[in-house]
Design a protein around this motif. Structure first.
Motif, PDB file in Angstrom:
ATOM      1  N   LEU A  86       0.810  -1.225   0.000  1.00  0.00           N
ATOM      2  CA  LEU A  86       0.000   0.000   0.000  1.00  0.00           C
ATOM      3  C   LEU A  86       0.842   1.272   0.000  1.00  0.00           C
ATOM      4  CD1 LEU A  86      -2.720  -1.093   2.577  1.00  0.00           C
ATOM      5  CD2 LEU A  86      -3.003  -0.859   0.097  1.00  0.00           C
ATOM      6  N   GLY A  87       1.994   1.215   0.652  1.00  0.00           N
ATOM      7  CA  GLY A  87       2.810   2.415   0.789  1.00  0.00           C
ATOM      8  C   GLY A  87       3.825   2.637  -0.303  1.00  0.00           C
ATOM      9  N   VAL A  88       4.163   1.575  -1.062  1.00  0.00           N
ATOM     10  CA  VAL A  88       5.209   1.701  -2.073  1.00  0.00           C
ATOM     11  C   VAL A  88       4.748   1.155  -3.429  1.00  0.00           C
ATOM     12  CG1 VAL A  88       7.589   1.116  -2.682  1.00  0.00           C
ATOM     13  CG2 VAL A  88       7.002   1.516  -0.277  1.00  0.00           C
ATOM     14  N   VAL A  89       4.529  -0.147  -3.495  1.00  0.00           N
ATOM     15  CA  VAL A  89       4.291  -0.818  -4.768  1.00  0.00           C
ATOM     16  C   VAL A  89       3.044  -0.304  -5.482  1.00  0.00           C
ATOM     17  CG1 VAL A  89       3.865  -3.054  -5.880  1.00  0.00           C
ATOM     18  CG2 VAL A  89       5.509  -2.887  -3.992  1.00  0.00           C
ATOM     19  N   ALA A  90       1.914  -0.296  -4.795  1.00  0.00           N
ATOM     20  CA  ALA A  90       0.644   0.052  -5.449  1.00  0.00           C
ATOM     21  C   ALA A  90       0.127   1.438  -5.083  1.00  0.00           C
ATOM     22  CB  ALA A  90      -0.406  -1.000  -5.115  1.00  0.00           C
ATOM     23  N   LYS A  91       0.922   2.204  -4.369  1.00  0.00           N
ATOM     24  CA  LYS A  91       0.481   3.528  -3.912  1.00  0.00           C
ATOM     25  C   LYS A  91       0.010   4.394  -5.079  1.00  0.00           C
ATOM     26  CE  LYS A  91       1.908   7.441  -1.115  1.00  0.00           C
ATOM     27  NZ  LYS A  91       2.967   8.008  -0.271  1.00  0.00           N
ATOM     28  N   GLY A  92       0.783   4.451  -6.133  1.00  0.00           N
ATOM     29  CA  GLY A  92       0.412   5.255  -7.298  1.00  0.00           C
ATOM     30  C   GLY A  92      -0.848   4.758  -7.973  1.00  0.00           C
ATOM     31  N   LEU A  93      -1.003   3.446  -8.054  1.00  0.00           N
ATOM     32  CA  LEU A  93      -2.203   2.865  -8.670  1.00  0.00           C
ATOM     33  C   LEU A  93      -3.452   3.274  -7.913  1.00  0.00           C
ATOM     34  CD1 LEU A  93      -3.619   0.838 -10.633  1.00  0.00           C
ATOM     35  CD2 LEU A  93      -3.261  -0.876  -8.833  1.00  0.00           C
ATOM     36  N   TYR A  94      -3.432   3.113  -6.597  1.00  0.00           N
ATOM     37  CA  TYR A  94      -4.600   3.478  -5.798  1.00  0.00           C
ATOM     38  C   TYR A  94      -4.882   4.978  -5.899  1.00  0.00           C
ATOM     39  CZ  TYR A  94      -4.923  -1.184  -3.773  1.00  0.00           C
ATOM     40  OH  TYR A  94      -5.092  -2.528  -3.603  1.00  0.00           O
ATOM     41  N   ALA A  95      -3.846   5.790  -5.861  1.00  0.00           N
ATOM     42  CA  ALA A  95      -4.019   7.248  -5.964  1.00  0.00           C
ATOM     43  C   ALA A  95      -4.606   7.622  -7.319  1.00  0.00           C
ATOM     44  CB  ALA A  95      -2.688   7.956  -5.743  1.00  0.00           C
ATOM     45  N   ARG A  96      -4.100   7.021  -8.378  1.00  0.00           N
ATOM     46  CA  ARG A  96      -4.560   7.339  -9.729  1.00  0.00           C
ATOM     47  C   ARG A  96      -5.991   6.856  -9.959  1.00  0.00           C
ATOM     48  NH1 ARG A  96      -0.702   5.057 -11.941  1.00  0.00           N
ATOM     49  NH2 ARG A  96      -1.605   3.058 -12.459  1.00  0.00           N
ATOM     50  N   GLU A  97      -6.294   5.652  -9.527  1.00  0.00           N
ATOM     51  CA  GLU A  97      -7.592   5.050  -9.825  1.00  0.00           C
ATOM     52  C   GLU A  97      -8.702   5.466  -8.866  1.00  0.00           C
ATOM     53  OE1 GLU A  97      -8.410   3.283 -12.489  1.00  0.00           O
ATOM     54  OE2 GLU A  97      -6.377   3.390 -13.256  1.00  0.00           O
ATOM     55  N   MET A  98      -8.352   5.761  -7.619  1.00  0.00           N
ATOM     56  CA  MET A  98      -9.377   6.061  -6.621  1.00  0.00           C
ATOM     57  C   MET A  98      -9.443   7.534  -6.254  1.00  0.00           C
ATOM     58  SD  MET A  98      -9.177   2.652  -4.299  1.00  0.00           S
ATOM     59  CE  MET A  98     -10.688   3.000  -3.411  1.00  0.00           C
ATOM     60  N   GLY A  99      -8.395   8.274  -6.578  1.00  0.00           N
ATOM     61  CA  GLY A  99      -8.372   9.720  -6.411  1.00  0.00           C
ATOM     62  C   GLY A  99      -9.082  10.261  -5.195  1.00  0.00           C
ATOM     63  N   SER A 100     -10.209  10.894  -5.430  1.00  0.00           N
ATOM     64  CA  SER A 100     -10.916  11.608  -4.366  1.00  0.00           C
ATOM     65  C   SER A 100     -11.539  10.682  -3.322  1.00  0.00           C
ATOM     66  CB  SER A 100     -12.000  12.503  -4.964  1.00  0.00           C
ATOM     67  OG  SER A 100     -12.981  11.698  -5.597  1.00  0.00           O
ATOM     68  N   LEU A 101     -11.600   9.387  -3.585  1.00  0.00           N
ATOM     69  CA  LEU A 101     -12.146   8.463  -2.592  1.00  0.00           C
ATOM     70  C   LEU A 101     -11.172   8.224  -1.438  1.00  0.00           C
ATOM     71  CD1 LEU A 101     -13.735   5.728  -4.896  1.00  0.00           C
ATOM     72  CD2 LEU A 101     -14.924   7.509  -3.608  1.00  0.00           C
ATOM     73  N   LEU A 102      -9.890   8.481  -1.673  1.00  0.00           N
ATOM     74  CA  LEU A 102      -8.880   8.205  -0.649  1.00  0.00           C
ATOM     75  C   LEU A 102      -8.750   9.348   0.341  1.00  0.00           C
ATOM     76  CD1 LEU A 102      -6.012   6.666  -2.799  1.00  0.00           C
ATOM     77  CD2 LEU A 102      -7.696   5.476  -1.391  1.00  0.00           C
ATOM     78  N   ARG A 103      -8.514   8.971   1.588  1.00  0.00           N
ATOM     79  CA  ARG A 103      -8.236   9.954   2.640  1.00  0.00           C
ATOM     80  C   ARG A 103      -6.808  10.463   2.475  1.00  0.00           C
ATOM     81  NH1 ARG A 103     -11.281  10.160   6.952  1.00  0.00           N
ATOM     82  NH2 ARG A 103      -9.537  10.883   8.203  1.00  0.00           N
ATOM     83  N   PRO A 104      -6.554  11.686   2.877  1.00  0.00           N
ATOM     84  CA  PRO A 104      -5.174  12.184   2.822  1.00  0.00           C
ATOM     85  C   PRO A 104      -4.297  11.562   3.918  1.00  0.00           C
ATOM     86  CG  PRO A 104      -6.635  13.852   3.704  1.00  0.00           C
ATOM     87  CD  PRO A 104      -7.506  12.714   3.264  1.00  0.00           C
ATOM     88  N   ASP A 105      -4.932  11.015   4.954  1.00  0.00           N
ATOM     89  CA  ASP A 105      -4.194  10.384   6.052  1.00  0.00           C
ATOM     90  C   ASP A 105      -4.882   9.082   6.423  1.00  0.00           C
ATOM     91  OD1 ASP A 105      -6.478  11.726   6.928  1.00  0.00           O
ATOM     92  OD2 ASP A 105      -5.714  11.924   8.958  1.00  0.00           O
ATOM     93  N   VAL A 106      -4.148   8.190   7.051  1.00  0.00           N
ATOM     94  CA  VAL A 106      -4.692   6.904   7.472  1.00  0.00           C
ATOM     95  C   VAL A 106      -5.316   7.048   8.851  1.00  0.00           C
ATOM     96  CG1 VAL A 106      -4.101   4.524   8.079  1.00  0.00           C
ATOM     97  CG2 VAL A 106      -2.971   5.644   6.137  1.00  0.00           C
TER      98      VAL A 106
END
Length: 132
Positions: free
Chosen positions: A25-45
């Motif tokens: 989540l923090g390295v490998v797929a971080k960009g994928l989740y950010a790109r695909e889910m954009g506004s659905l993601l929280r800025p912090d955990v």
């Protein structure tokens, strides 16, 4: 099985799962989740719900996968049932999200299901190794 054995299986399964998931989540797929889910993601955990998830999920993996595999002395069972458990658990989230959340990305569903299978299989193997 005693409490110490359970705690060892829990620790091995949980540490493996948490470490791998943080890299994923923090390295490998971080960009994928950010790109695909954009506004659905929280800025912090939000760590409290995240840690509650890990505790509940790891207990379930130990109870439903690791212990039965250890009782049968079968690494193949730990891997097979770990893979199925990961698929079922991650499908609960991903397919529900796909059904209910507008514009939930199909690519995330596919990648997340594959990750849930791989992660839970590996973590189940780690728990089994400690149980043996």
């Amino acid at each position: 099985m005693n409490a110490l054995s359970f705690l060892k299986m829990f620790a091995a399964t949980g540490a493996t799962m948490f470490a791998l998931d943080m890299v994923w989540l923090g390295v490998v797929a971080k960009g994928l989740y950010a790109r695909e889910m954009g506004s659905l993601l929280r800025p912090d955990v939000k760590w409290v719900p995240a840690l509650l998830f890990y505790i509940l999920y790891v207990v379930a993996v130990v109870v439903f996968v690791v212990i039965p595999a250890a009782e049968r002395k079968s690494l193949a069972r730990a891997f097979g049932f770990g893979a199925f458990f990961g698929l079922a658990a991650y499908a609960t989230y991903d397919l529900t999200s796909l059904a209910l959340i507008r514009d939930f990305p199909l690519v995330i569903v596919i990648v997340d299901l594959a990750w849930g299978i791989a992660l839970t299989t590996i973590a189940s193997g780690a728990g089994y190794a400690v149980a043996r």
